[in-house]
Design a protein around this motif. Structure first.
Motif, PDB file in Angstrom:
ATOM      1  N   ASP A  71       0.827  -1.208   0.000  1.00 30.26           N
ATOM      2  CA  ASP A  71       0.000   0.000   0.000  1.00 30.26           C
ATOM      3  C   ASP A  71       0.863   1.260   0.000  1.00 30.26           C
ATOM      4  O   ASP A  71       0.586   2.212  -0.734  1.00 30.26           O
ATOM      5  CB  ASP A  71      -0.944   0.023   1.203  1.00 30.26           C
ATOM      6  N   VAL A  72       1.919   1.263   0.820  1.00 35.69           N
ATOM      7  CA  VAL A  72       2.839   2.411   0.857  1.00 35.69           C
ATOM      8  C   VAL A  72       3.448   2.618  -0.535  1.00 35.69           C
ATOM      9  O   VAL A  72       3.464   3.741  -1.058  1.00 35.69           O
ATOM     10  CB  VAL A  72       3.952   2.206   1.911  1.00 35.69           C
ATOM     11  N   LEU A  73       3.930   1.557  -1.130  1.00 35.51           N
ATOM     12  CA  LEU A  73       4.573   1.659  -2.443  1.00 35.51           C
ATOM     13  C   LEU A  73       3.591   2.104  -3.525  1.00 35.51           C
ATOM     14  O   LEU A  73       3.932   2.926  -4.390  1.00 35.51           O
ATOM     15  CB  LEU A  73       5.224   0.328  -2.818  1.00 35.51           C
ATOM     16  N   ILE A  74       2.379   1.592  -3.484  1.00 36.82           N
ATOM     17  CA  ILE A  74       1.370   1.983  -4.472  1.00 36.82           C
ATOM     18  C   ILE A  74       1.106   3.481  -4.389  1.00 36.82           C
ATOM     19  O   ILE A  74       1.077   4.178  -5.413  1.00 36.82           O
ATOM     20  CB  ILE A  74       0.076   1.165  -4.284  1.00 36.82           C
ATOM     21  N   TYR A  75       0.920   3.984  -3.182  1.00 37.98           N
ATOM     22  CA  TYR A  75       0.694   5.430  -3.037  1.00 37.98           C
ATOM     23  C   TYR A  75       1.923   6.227  -3.465  1.00 37.98           C
ATOM     24  O   TYR A  75       1.790   7.318  -4.025  1.00 37.98           O
ATOM     25  CB  TYR A  75       0.290   5.791  -1.610  1.00 37.98           C
ATOM     26  N   CYS A  76       3.115   5.693  -3.241  1.00 36.44           N
ATOM     27  CA  CYS A  76       4.329   6.373  -3.701  1.00 36.44           C
ATOM     28  C   CYS A  76       4.356   6.449  -5.229  1.00 36.44           C
ATOM     29  O   CYS A  76       4.702   7.494  -5.796  1.00 36.44           O
ATOM     30  CB  CYS A  76       5.582   5.671  -3.173  1.00 36.44           C
ATOM     31  N   PHE A  77       3.978   5.373  -5.894  1.00 37.23           N
ATOM     32  CA  PHE A  77       3.924   5.390  -7.356  1.00 37.23           C
ATOM     33  C   PHE A  77       2.862   6.373  -7.842  1.00 37.23           C
ATOM     34  O   PHE A  77       3.067   7.087  -8.830  1.00 37.23           O
ATOM     35  CB  PHE A  77       3.675   3.992  -7.917  1.00 37.23           C
ATOM     36  N   GLN A  78       1.726   6.443  -7.146  1.00 39.54           N
ATOM     37  CA  GLN A  78       0.700   7.404  -7.529  1.00 39.54           C
ATOM     38  C   GLN A  78       1.212   8.836  -7.356  1.00 39.54           C
ATOM     39  O   GLN A  78       0.947   9.699  -8.196  1.00 39.54           O
ATOM     40  CB  GLN A  78      -0.563   7.195  -6.703  1.00 39.54           C
ATOM     41  N   MET A  79       1.953   9.073  -6.284  1.00 34.48           N
ATOM     42  CA  MET A  79       2.512  10.406  -6.040  1.00 34.48           C
ATOM     43  C   MET A  79       3.509  10.766  -7.141  1.00 34.48           C
ATOM     44  O   MET A  79       3.501  11.895  -7.640  1.00 34.48           O
ATOM     45  CB  MET A  79       3.181  10.437  -4.661  1.00 34.48           C
ATOM     46  N   CYS A  80       4.357   9.825  -7.510  1.00 32.95           N
ATOM     47  CA  CYS A  80       5.312  10.070  -8.598  1.00 32.95           C
ATOM     48  C   CYS A  80       4.577  10.477  -9.864  1.00 32.95           C
ATOM     49  O   CYS A  80       4.967  11.448 -10.538  1.00 32.95           O
ATOM     50  CB  CYS A  80       6.161   8.828  -8.866  1.00 32.95           C
ATOM     51  N   ASP A  81       3.544   9.741 -10.204  1.00 31.14           N
ATOM     52  CA  ASP A  81       2.784  10.045 -11.405  1.00 31.14           C
ATOM     53  C   ASP A  81       2.152  11.431 -11.308  1.00 31.14           C
ATOM     54  O   ASP A  81       2.206  12.216 -12.261  1.00 31.14           O
ATOM     55  CB  ASP A  81       1.704   8.985 -11.621  1.00 31.14           C
ATOM     56  N   LYS A  82       1.587  11.743 -10.163  1.00 24.28           N
ATOM     57  CA  LYS A  82       0.881  13.013  -9.987  1.00 24.28           C
ATOM     58  C   LYS A  82       1.828  14.204 -10.105  1.00 24.28           C
ATOM     59  O   LYS A  82       1.447  15.236 -10.658  1.00 24.28           O
ATOM     60  CB  LYS A  82       0.159  13.018  -8.633  1.00 24.28           C
ATOM     61  N   ILE A  83       3.047  14.080  -9.583  1.00 26.17           N
ATOM     62  CA  ILE A  83       3.968  15.230  -9.629  1.00 26.17           C
ATOM     63  C   ILE A  83       4.914  15.166 -10.828  1.00 26.17           C
ATOM     64  O   ILE A  83       5.769  16.024 -10.991  1.00 26.17           O
ATOM     65  CB  ILE A  83       4.749  15.392  -8.310  1.00 26.17           C
ATOM     66  N   GLY A  84       4.732  14.138 -11.658  1.00 28.01           N
ATOM     67  CA  GLY A  84       5.468  14.065 -12.919  1.00 28.01           C
ATOM     68  C   GLY A  84       6.924  13.659 -12.805  1.00 28.01           C
ATOM     69  O   GLY A  84       7.766  14.176 -13.530  1.00 28.01           O
ATOM     70  N   VAL A  85       7.206  12.724 -11.902  1.00 30.91           N
ATOM     71  CA  VAL A  85       8.570  12.205 -11.788  1.00 30.91           C
ATOM     72  C   VAL A  85       8.545  10.692 -11.940  1.00 30.91           C
ATOM     73  O   VAL A  85       7.509  10.053 -11.730  1.00 30.91           O
ATOM     74  CB  VAL A  85       9.238  12.591 -10.443  1.00 30.91           C
ATOM     75  N   ARG A  86       9.687  10.142 -12.305  1.00 27.52           N
ATOM     76  CA  ARG A  86       9.833   8.690 -12.388  1.00 27.52           C
ATOM     77  C   ARG A  86      10.475   8.191 -11.100  1.00 27.52           C
ATOM     78  O   ARG A  86      11.474   8.758 -10.639  1.00 27.52           O
ATOM     79  CB  ARG A  86      10.702   8.317 -13.583  1.00 27.52           C
ATOM     80  N   ALA A  87       9.912   7.136 -10.535  1.00 23.83           N
ATOM     81  CA  ALA A  87      10.425   6.589  -9.283  1.00 23.83           C
ATOM     82  C   ALA A  87      11.899   6.218  -9.402  1.00 23.83           C
ATOM     83  O   ALA A  87      12.699   6.539  -8.518  1.00 23.83           O
ATOM     84  CB  ALA A  87       9.600   5.380  -8.856  1.00 23.83           C
ATOM     85  N   ASP A  88      12.279   5.570 -10.492  1.00 21.90           N
ATOM     86  CA  ASP A  88      13.673   5.156 -10.634  1.00 21.90           C
ATOM     87  C   ASP A  88      14.606   6.356 -10.722  1.00 21.90           C
ATOM     88  O   ASP A  88      15.713   6.334 -10.160  1.00 21.90           O
ATOM     89  CB  ASP A  88      13.879   4.192 -11.792  1.00 21.90           C
ATOM     90  N   ASP A  89      14.177   7.438 -11.352  1.00 20.41           N
ATOM     91  CA  ASP A  89      15.018   8.629 -11.450  1.00 20.41           C
ATOM     92  C   ASP A  89      15.250   9.275 -10.081  1.00 20.41           C
ATOM     93  O   ASP A  89      16.377   9.643  -9.751  1.00 20.41           O
ATOM     94  CB  ASP A  89      14.403   9.668 -12.393  1.00 20.41           C
ATOM     95  N   ILE A  90      14.189   9.411  -9.297  1.00 24.80           N
ATOM     96  CA  ILE A  90      14.368  10.084  -8.005  1.00 24.80           C
ATOM     97  C   ILE A  90      15.089   9.186  -6.999  1.00 24.80           C
ATOM     98  O   ILE A  90      15.814   9.674  -6.141  1.00 24.80           O
ATOM     99  CB  ILE A  90      13.051  10.659  -7.442  1.00 24.80           C
ATOM    100  N   ILE A  91      14.925   7.875  -7.135  1.00 29.70           N
ATOM    101  CA  ILE A  91      15.670   6.955  -6.262  1.00 29.70           C
ATOM    102  C   ILE A  91      17.156   7.034  -6.584  1.00 29.70           C
ATOM    103  O   ILE A  91      17.991   7.129  -5.676  1.00 29.70           O
ATOM    104  CB  ILE A  91      15.139   5.510  -6.389  1.00 29.70           C
ATOM    105  N   LYS A  92      17.505   7.027  -7.863  1.00 35.65           N
ATOM    106  CA  LYS A  92      18.913   7.142  -8.257  1.00 35.65           C
ATOM    107  C   LYS A  92      19.506   8.459  -7.780  1.00 35.65           C
ATOM    108  O   LYS A  92      20.634   8.505  -7.276  1.00 35.65           O
ATOM    109  CB  LYS A  92      19.056   7.024  -9.773  1.00 35.65           C
ATOM    110  N   MET A  93      18.750   9.552  -7.916  1.00 36.82           N
ATOM    111  CA  MET A  93      19.210  10.866  -7.478  1.00 36.82           C
ATOM    112  C   MET A  93      19.485  10.871  -5.975  1.00 36.82           C
ATOM    113  O   MET A  93      20.519  11.334  -5.508  1.00 36.82           O
ATOM    114  CB  MET A  93      18.160  11.932  -7.837  1.00 36.82           C
ATOM    115  N   LYS A  94      18.553  10.306  -5.211  1.00 32.17           N
ATOM    116  CA  LYS A  94      18.696  10.295  -3.757  1.00 32.17           C
ATOM    117  C   LYS A  94      19.820   9.368  -3.310  1.00 32.17           C
ATOM    118  O   LYS A  94      20.553   9.676  -2.363  1.00 32.17           O
ATOM    119  CB  LYS A  94      17.369   9.906  -3.104  1.00 32.17           C
ATOM    120  N   MET A  95      19.983   8.233  -3.978  1.00 35.84           N
ATOM    121  CA  MET A  95      21.067   7.324  -3.623  1.00 35.84           C
ATOM    122  C   MET A  95      22.423   7.970  -3.873  1.00 35.84           C
ATOM    123  O   MET A  95      23.358   7.795  -3.085  1.00 35.84           O
ATOM    124  CB  MET A  95      20.939   6.000  -4.381  1.00 35.84           C
TER     125      MET A  95
END
Length: 104
Positions: free
Chosen positions: A58-82
């Motif tokens: 559920d946490v991950l699903i909402y995170c993916f929805q948030m990524c979509d809503k704000i126009g970012v790709r999950a893999d891009d922001i994870i790589k940036m943060k890492m």
């Protein structure tokens, strides 16, 4: 990750729920689901592996929805943060210690 994003988007779109998914609502939902995940550990691990998996999903699903809503790709922001984490916590200083980066 594209496959997961598409799966989540289809689920939301099929139900016409995007209208309810403003970023602040999604951020609240992430926090709520994270609290439900934490509840499994509140008084010690209760062994409910399926419940933990479902709350984590559920946490991950909402995170993916948030990524979509704000126009970012999950893999891009994870790589940036890492990359940022690697700079803040270099192996030679951080290995084996739980010290915050500003105290290393």
């Amino acid at each position: 990750m594209d496959e997961i994003q598409a799966l989540v988007n289809k689920f939301v779109n099929d139900r016409d729920w995007d209208q309810y998914h403003q970023p602040e609502k999604l951020a609240m939902s992430i926090s709520i689901e994270a609290a439900e995940l934490l509840e499994h550990y509140q008084w010690g691990y209760d062994g409910d592996e399926q419940g933990v998996k479902e709350e984590l999903a559920d946490v991950l699903i909402y995170c993916f929805q948030m990524c979509d809503k704000i126009g970012v790709r999950a893999d891009d922001i994870i790589k940036m943060k890492m990359k940022k984490n690697e700079e803040k916590y270099p192996v030679e200083k951080a290995k084996g210690v739980a010290t915050k980066y500003d105290k290393l």
